[in-house]
Design a protein around this motif. Structure first.
Motif, mmCIF file in Angstrom:
data_model
loop_
_atom_site.group_PDB
_atom_site.id
_atom_site.type_symbol
_atom_site.label_atom_id
_atom_site.label_comp_id
_atom_site.label_asym_id
_atom_site.label_seq_id
_atom_site.Cartn_x
_atom_site.Cartn_y
_atom_site.Cartn_z
ATOM 1 N N UNK A 120 0.833 -1.204 0.000
ATOM 2 C CA UNK A 120 0.000 0.000 0.000
ATOM 3 C C UNK A 120 0.867 1.253 0.000
ATOM 4 N N UNK A 121 1.966 1.213 0.750
ATOM 5 C CA UNK A 121 2.887 2.350 0.787
ATOM 6 C C UNK A 121 3.498 2.571 -0.596
ATOM 7 N N UNK A 122 3.854 1.483 -1.256
ATOM 8 C CA UNK A 122 4.404 1.563 -2.609
ATOM 9 C C UNK A 122 3.405 2.201 -3.575
ATOM 10 N N UNK A 123 2.155 1.765 -3.560
ATOM 11 C CA UNK A 123 1.150 2.307 -4.479
ATOM 12 C C UNK A 123 0.859 3.775 -4.176
ATOM 13 N N UNK A 124 0.847 4.129 -2.877
ATOM 14 C CA UNK A 124 0.611 5.527 -2.512
ATOM 15 C C UNK A 124 1.768 6.418 -2.968
ATOM 16 N N UNK A 125 2.969 5.890 -2.881
ATOM 17 C CA UNK A 125 4.168 6.661 -3.231
ATOM 18 C C UNK A 125 4.384 6.739 -4.741
ATOM 19 N N UNK A 126 4.002 5.681 -5.447
ATOM 20 C CA UNK A 126 4.201 5.612 -6.900
ATOM 21 C C UNK A 126 2.871 5.349 -7.602
ATOM 22 N N UNK A 204 3.894 8.056 8.166
ATOM 23 C CA UNK A 204 4.870 8.898 7.485
ATOM 24 C C UNK A 204 6.219 8.179 7.445
ATOM 25 N N UNK A 205 6.985 8.362 6.382
ATOM 26 C CA UNK A 205 8.273 7.689 6.251
ATOM 27 C C UNK A 205 9.294 8.323 7.182
ATOM 28 N N UNK A 206 9.955 7.486 7.993
ATOM 29 C CA UNK A 206 10.956 7.995 8.925
ATOM 30 C C UNK A 206 12.232 8.412 8.204
ATOM 31 N N UNK A 207 12.428 7.924 6.989
ATOM 32 C CA UNK A 207 13.670 8.215 6.266
ATOM 33 C C UNK A 207 13.616 9.571 5.581
ATOM 34 N N UNK A 208 12.535 9.827 4.826
ATOM 35 C CA UNK A 208 12.478 11.089 4.073
ATOM 36 C C UNK A 208 11.220 11.905 4.329
ATOM 37 N N UNK A 209 10.393 11.463 5.289
ATOM 38 C CA UNK A 209 9.223 12.241 5.667
ATOM 39 C C UNK A 209 8.030 12.124 4.733
ATOM 40 N N UNK A 210 8.082 11.244 3.741
ATOM 41 C CA UNK A 210 6.963 11.116 2.802
ATOM 42 C C UNK A 210 5.677 10.795 3.567
ATOM 43 N N UNK A 211 4.604 11.514 3.235
ATOM 44 C CA UNK A 211 3.321 11.364 3.936
ATOM 45 C C UNK A 211 2.468 10.319 3.203
ATOM 46 N N UNK A 212 2.552 9.075 3.652
ATOM 47 C CA UNK A 212 1.813 7.992 2.996
ATOM 48 C C UNK A 212 0.312 8.145 3.195
ATOM 49 N N UNK A 213 -0.083 8.619 4.365
ATOM 50 C CA UNK A 213 -1.511 8.735 4.639
ATOM 51 C C UNK A 213 -2.168 9.737 3.708
ATOM 52 N N UNK A 214 -1.540 10.877 3.531
ATOM 53 C CA UNK A 214 -2.073 11.889 2.626
ATOM 54 C C UNK A 214 -2.114 11.362 1.195
ATOM 55 N N UNK A 215 -1.034 10.698 0.778
ATOM 56 C CA UNK A 215 -0.973 10.159 -0.585
ATOM 57 C C UNK A 215 -2.002 9.060 -0.795
ATOM 58 N N UNK A 216 -2.205 8.216 0.218
ATOM 59 C CA UNK A 216 -3.163 7.115 0.102
ATOM 60 C C UNK A 216 -4.580 7.617 -0.076
ATOM 61 N N UNK A 217 -4.886 8.729 0.575
ATOM 62 C CA UNK A 217 -6.235 9.276 0.482
ATOM 63 C C UNK A 217 -6.462 10.086 -0.788
#
Length: 295
Positions: A120-126, A204-217
């Motif tokens: 799910x994180x992958x699909x939200x990010x890409x 949220x990604x601890x490495x670069x701060x990417x907001x998965x929750x926002x992207x997923x929605x």
């Protein structure tokens, strides 16, 4: 049925992808394991498991071993310096790119446990990959654990949050196989990242701060089916699976709680939902039909 091991080189890493098929040209399916697991949760070399069942149904099946797990090399050790970020941004894209080269049709995604969070994180990010995805299926997938019971206290509160970090401090990585905590090991980084995510809080990604929750929605999810078992009281509790569905904003997702009360043959737990001999005639059959319908 035929099986072969494919290997993808990523610098010093060799990622293992198991290919299982009965006849060429089937619709591809990619299966991803969860934490302290590997691809063997889905298949055996003797033809058992969900992956082999789906190959018998005519699908072109691929099972990934995240770096350092299963037949991927080198195996996780104290020098391993990768975690969830690499799984999401390197491993999953490399697996799917390899499958696309071999079979350019649109693909189904299936995951167990934490593997569903990674997918799910992958699909939200890409989100550019969404056009290539026919469906996603998750078994016992949750991100946050809120269930309060004895099993949850032991497996999450005691083992994962307390004992696992002590073992990492001693060995430099989580030697889960040695201590019989799981089928495979985890790096210090992946443990720290999963510990951060399993607590209630922002996705949220601890490495670069990417907001998965926002992207997923912000995306439209492919047809999705979540399964969990009534005896899964900690690692895929029904209330936490539903929380993850809600967190993704996946309002059209199906959710099945497998139990004898619901008409199933077994009250399934976190592992035997995929490994029980009766699963084939229980929930594997309707899943295969659903996948065919979505193809």
């Amino acid at each position: 049925m035929q099986q072969e091991s494919l290997f993808i080189t990523d610098n010093e890493q060799q990622l293992h992808l198991r290919h299982i098929w009965q006849r060429p040209g089937g619709v591809p399916i990619f299966l991803l394991h969860g934490t302290i697991e590997n691809g063997f949760i889905f298949y055996s070399e003797k033809g058992k498991g969900l992956a082999c069942f789906l190959a018998e149904q005519g699908f072109d099946v691929y099972v990934g071993d995240l770096r350092g797990r299963g037949k991927s090399t080198p195996l996780i050790n104290a020098q391993s310096c990768f975690g969830q970020y690499e799984a999401i941004t390197r491993d999953i894209p490399l697996f799917l790119e390899k499958i696309q080269l071999l079979n350019p049709q649109k693909i189904h995604l299936i995951a167990h446990s934490w593997g569903g969070v990674l997918l799910a994180s992958f699909l939200a990010r890409y989100p550019q990959w969404l056009d290539k995805v026919l469906s996603q299926t998750c078994f016992g997938t949750k991100r946050v654990v809120t269930a309060k019971n004895l099993e949850s206290f032991v497996k999450i509160g005691l083992i994962w949050r307390y004992i696992a970090p002590l073992l990492v401090k001693r060995h430099g990585y989580l030697d889960a196989k040695k201590y019989r905590l799981g089928a495979d090991n985890e790096t210090k980084q992946s443990l720290q990242e999963s510990l951060a995510w399993v607590k209630p809080g922002h996705w949220r990604d601890r490495y670069d701060g990417f907001d998965y929750q926002q992207a997923a929605n912000a995306i439209t999810w492919p047809p999705t089916w979540h399964f969990t078992g009534s005896k899964d009281q900690a690692l895929g509790h029904a209330q936490d699976v539903q929380l993850f569905i809600d967190e993704c904003g996946n309002t059209q997702a199906k959710f099945s709680l497998l139990s004898k009360q619901a008409g199933n043959l077994v009250d399934y737990d976190h592992i035997n939902i995929l490994t029980h001999p009766l699963a084939v005639e229980d929930h594997f059959l309707p899943l295969a039909q659903w996948l065919k319908d979505k193809s």
